[in-house]
Design a protein around this motif. Sequence first.
Motif, PDB file in Angstrom:
ATOM      1  N   THR A 718       0.840  -1.188   0.000  1.00 59.51           N
ATOM      2  CA  THR A 718       0.000   0.000   0.000  1.00 59.51           C
ATOM      3  C   THR A 718       0.880   1.246   0.000  1.00 59.51           C
ATOM      4  O   THR A 718       2.047   1.196   0.402  1.00 59.51           O
ATOM      5  N   GLU A 720       0.722   5.908  -0.088  1.00 59.14           N
ATOM      6  CA  GLU A 720       0.022   7.190  -0.160  1.00 59.14           C
ATOM      7  C   GLU A 720       0.393   7.852  -1.481  1.00 59.14           C
ATOM      8  O   GLU A 720       1.565   8.210  -1.678  1.00 59.14           O
ATOM      9  N   PHE A 737      -5.761   6.273  -1.869  1.00 60.11           N
ATOM     10  CA  PHE A 737      -4.880   5.294  -1.233  1.00 60.11           C
ATOM     11  C   PHE A 737      -4.554   4.226  -2.267  1.00 60.11           C
ATOM     12  O   PHE A 737      -5.457   3.707  -2.939  1.00 60.11           O
ATOM     13  N   HIS A 764     -10.625  -4.618   3.828  1.00 56.70           N
ATOM     14  CA  HIS A 764      -9.665  -4.162   4.839  1.00 56.70           C
ATOM     15  C   HIS A 764      -9.299  -2.696   4.627  1.00 56.70           C
ATOM     16  O   HIS A 764      -9.267  -1.908   5.587  1.00 56.70           O
ATOM     17  N   LEU A 765      -9.054  -2.309   3.393  1.00 53.48           N
ATOM     18  CA  LEU A 765      -8.650  -0.922   3.126  1.00 53.48           C
ATOM     19  C   LEU A 765      -9.796   0.052   3.401  1.00 53.48           C
ATOM     20  O   LEU A 765      -9.595   1.110   4.009  1.00 53.48           O
ATOM     21  N   ALA A 767     -12.130  -0.304   5.419  1.00 60.49           N
ATOM     22  CA  ALA A 767     -12.494  -0.255   6.834  1.00 60.49           C
ATOM     23  C   ALA A 767     -11.970   1.017   7.496  1.00 60.49           C
ATOM     24  O   ALA A 767     -12.463   1.427   8.552  1.00 60.49           O
ATOM     25  N   ASP A 768     -10.973   1.635   6.884  1.00 61.56           N
ATOM     26  CA  ASP A 768     -10.455   2.912   7.368  1.00 61.56           C
ATOM     27  C   ASP A 768     -11.253   4.027   6.693  1.00 61.56           C
ATOM     28  O   ASP A 768     -11.181   4.197   5.466  1.00 61.56           O
ATOM     29  N   PRO A 769     -12.029   4.793   7.436  1.00 59.28           N
ATOM     30  CA  PRO A 769     -12.875   5.822   6.818  1.00 59.28           C
ATOM     31  C   PRO A 769     -12.083   6.903   6.084  1.00 59.28           C
ATOM     32  O   PRO A 769     -12.653   7.626   5.260  1.00 59.28           O
ATOM     33  N   ALA A 770     -10.794   7.009   6.389  1.00 61.41           N
ATOM     34  CA  ALA A 770      -9.990   8.024   5.683  1.00 61.41           C
ATOM     35  C   ALA A 770      -9.740   7.642   4.236  1.00 61.41           C
ATOM     36  O   ALA A 770      -9.385   8.505   3.417  1.00 61.41           O
ATOM     37  N   HIS A 771      -9.919   6.355   3.901  1.00 61.42           N
ATOM     38  CA  HIS A 771      -9.670   5.895   2.529  1.00 61.42           C
ATOM     39  C   HIS A 771     -10.954   6.075   1.710  1.00 61.42           C
ATOM     40  O   HIS A 771     -11.916   5.313   1.856  1.00 61.42           O
ATOM     41  N   ARG A 772     -10.989   7.060   0.858  1.00 65.69           N
ATOM     42  CA  ARG A 772     -12.194   7.378   0.087  1.00 65.69           C
ATOM     43  C   ARG A 772     -12.126   6.852  -1.338  1.00 65.69           C
ATOM     44  O   ARG A 772     -13.138   6.715  -2.008  1.00 65.69           O
ATOM     45  N   ARG A 814     -15.144   4.737  -2.949  1.00 70.66           N
ATOM     46  CA  ARG A 814     -15.811   4.013  -1.867  1.00 70.66           C
ATOM     47  C   ARG A 814     -17.255   3.669  -2.248  1.00 70.66           C
ATOM     48  O   ARG A 814     -17.738   2.552  -1.975  1.00 70.66           O
TER      49      ARG A 814
END
Length: 820
Positions: A718, A720, A737, A764-765, A767-772, A814
């Motif tokens: 992964t 940024e 991401f 899994h990815l 699941a992190d709300p920052a990953h749009r 998302r």
Amino acid sequence: MNLYRDDYGIPHVRAGSVLELAYLQGRVTASDRGRQLEVERLRSEGRLASVAGPDELEWDVFARRARLDDTARRCFAALSSETRAFLEAYADGVRAGGIEWNDWSSLGVFQVQHILFGTFPNKMWRAHVERTLGPAAVEWFAIEGPGGSGSNAWAVPGEIAGDPHRLLELPGVYQQIRLACPEFDVAGLTFPGVPGVQHFGHAGPVAWAITNAMADYQDLYLEELRATEAGVEARGATGWEPVVVHEETILVRGEHPVSLSCMETARGPVIQGGPVAPGPAVPALSLRTPARVSADLGFDCLLPLLRASTVDEVADAFAGWVEPVNSVLIADDSGRIVQQAAGRVPVRDDRNRWVPVPAWEERFAWREGWAPMHRADVSADRAGSCSAVNANDRRPDTERHGIDFAPPARARRIRTLLDAGVPHALIHMDTSMAADSVEAGRHEAWRSAVARALWERPELKPLFEDSGYDAIFAPWTDPRGRIGHALDGVLEGLGLDPFDLADPGAIESGSWGSRHLLLPIRLPGLDAAIPAVELSGSRDCVLNTSSVTGVSDLCVRGPVARYIWDVADRQKSRWVVPFGAVDDPSSPHFLDQLPLWSSGSLVPLVTDWDRLTPAPLAPVPSVAPVPSVAPFRRSGGIVIVFSEKLPGLGELIMIPLNPSAHATLVHGWVTKERNRYWGMLGHTVEQVEEIYAFVDGLDSHHAYLLLLDDAPIGIFQTYEPENDPVSDCYDVQPGDFGLHLLLDAGDRVLPHVTSAVFPALLRHLFADPAHRRIIAEPDVRNERMIARLQREGFELGPQITLPNKKAQLTFLPRAAFPVA
């Protein structure tokens, strides 16, 4: 109990065999100097920039060009089986201490300490002087350069004392250690990362010490290189010759990777010049050294040196030394003193010793064999006094091997003090430049003003033209520093009176110590505070705490250890280093020797085991090696980042990819033809490890090993996008991401594994709300992966050009993923 320590944390190691002792030495060094070992290994491999950033790129380029790691491997392969086992046992101990280490790393670390300790950079400087001021001006600078001298060693019957001088580094370049087993019991100074005791040792009935012999054993050749259809060629004595070319990539933390063409001619590695393109021949410099030529660094001397018990046995051991070339003093309990020159100096034309010489002229080739080395007993003088002094000076035993020697003043002063019966510890500290002296401060401030006035002289202006040399050689090729080092010679050469250049009466200064402060070179990332230390001494004193006149009065070079070896009674011996026994700033032994060193005091060498404190080594959690992967998920220190049950397949587990432990496994995947779009088809295991070590050092990029019921099935990465080269190719949005995925189950039959694993990873990815939005950019030729991404809901973006491929940019918002 195998490990004991004295009050200063100095390790005393005892074992039942030589190999057990080597293992324990490696283990305790990993404990005491682990940070230092990591840095020096990366330096030897030309990989420090991958973790320390662009400030270390210059060194990495030089290390790769000079082929340091390859030379270490060659020398390791050529060792005797006994020495090889000795290094392997040491390496096992380092690795047991949790530090990544190769069996040949000790040879690489030793080169790091000495490749620039020789004379070849001085030849660059002389060539620049000849080119800009003319050949006659070379004599103005005929004094030792910034890399070589300041060291002292002296011997009288039954005693040796001295102080090696180098760059003052924190942690220190030398490690105090005692090594005992049924075959020997030796205390001395070693380079962290190198087994045994090399330059300074006390074995009970015999002791030895070295200084730099100031010999010239490295040559530079002017090369003409050209590119042809057959490859790169160099002009040799009989015509054009093939050049070996290695294409390498240097990873730089926080920056784009740097591509480098490393070339080697029949003379040696090209360290300056290139790259080569079609057209006229390109000038370059190649470096020829005894170690590279003979695949030998002299490490077969290490065990005979430890086992020696007489002056002759020590001298016999040093007879196999290679480089650097040293002046050795040896004394034993019989009262004998032997003076010896140890190392290999090539036999060649005298011009080779001065400047780079044309590779295409036969007269400059090395001849067969090596120059004979001096070895003789020291005899009493007319007054009946028997002593020897080595201070980098020109002597009958060394003058045939070098050009630039230290002025004779230090050696003469030591002899005078010995004849007067001055104690060794006071000789160490002898100086006319006391830290509290205002007069000394004013004198040196005046000399600096004279040096700076010379910088502006029209006669010297050509010196300040660009030399064309890489920045790593600046300490040897900067005219300001060179004028400061050779101030008196330059004044004499120009016929100038220093009092006409600067008026000493107009100079104001505080004490010498207020100007002459300790300024150690710190290990990258080591930001621990150290107290301000005002130092006595200067470049011309026995206490040679040198600075660069006109440039800075701060002290970056000086005694990196002091020792007094009493051969008649070893428990009366003493030693000290500038800082401490360990490299951890939180340890009480990080700086506890600094007050002693700065004041001239020494630490007793404790020889009675009962007076030492048992110090068991704490266990270090380790990771089981691949292919035995089942213990990974359950062994100490392993983090399961993510897991999910996949119906009909088993449990999908994600753990951090360990570059050293997993490199062989990953290499087996990425070099398969079916996985060619991963971009590593031709990579070696070491290159794969290097790449993932670089990724491991980044905060923005992460690599993981995927397991299915404890069996490895692939790599997941992964990143940024804003911190990746892809950001140059599209408008990165908040919440973007990136991912990379390689699945390879080998011979296992796992129906529809990709269809199960891919959605699990996306869950899994997201699941992190920052990953749009998830980004992927496969090679445009990888039609299967592009189709897979589209099946998972990815939208096709533009095709983009990245440094290593033409890629298809894809996006998965998302909202387009049904289970997010």
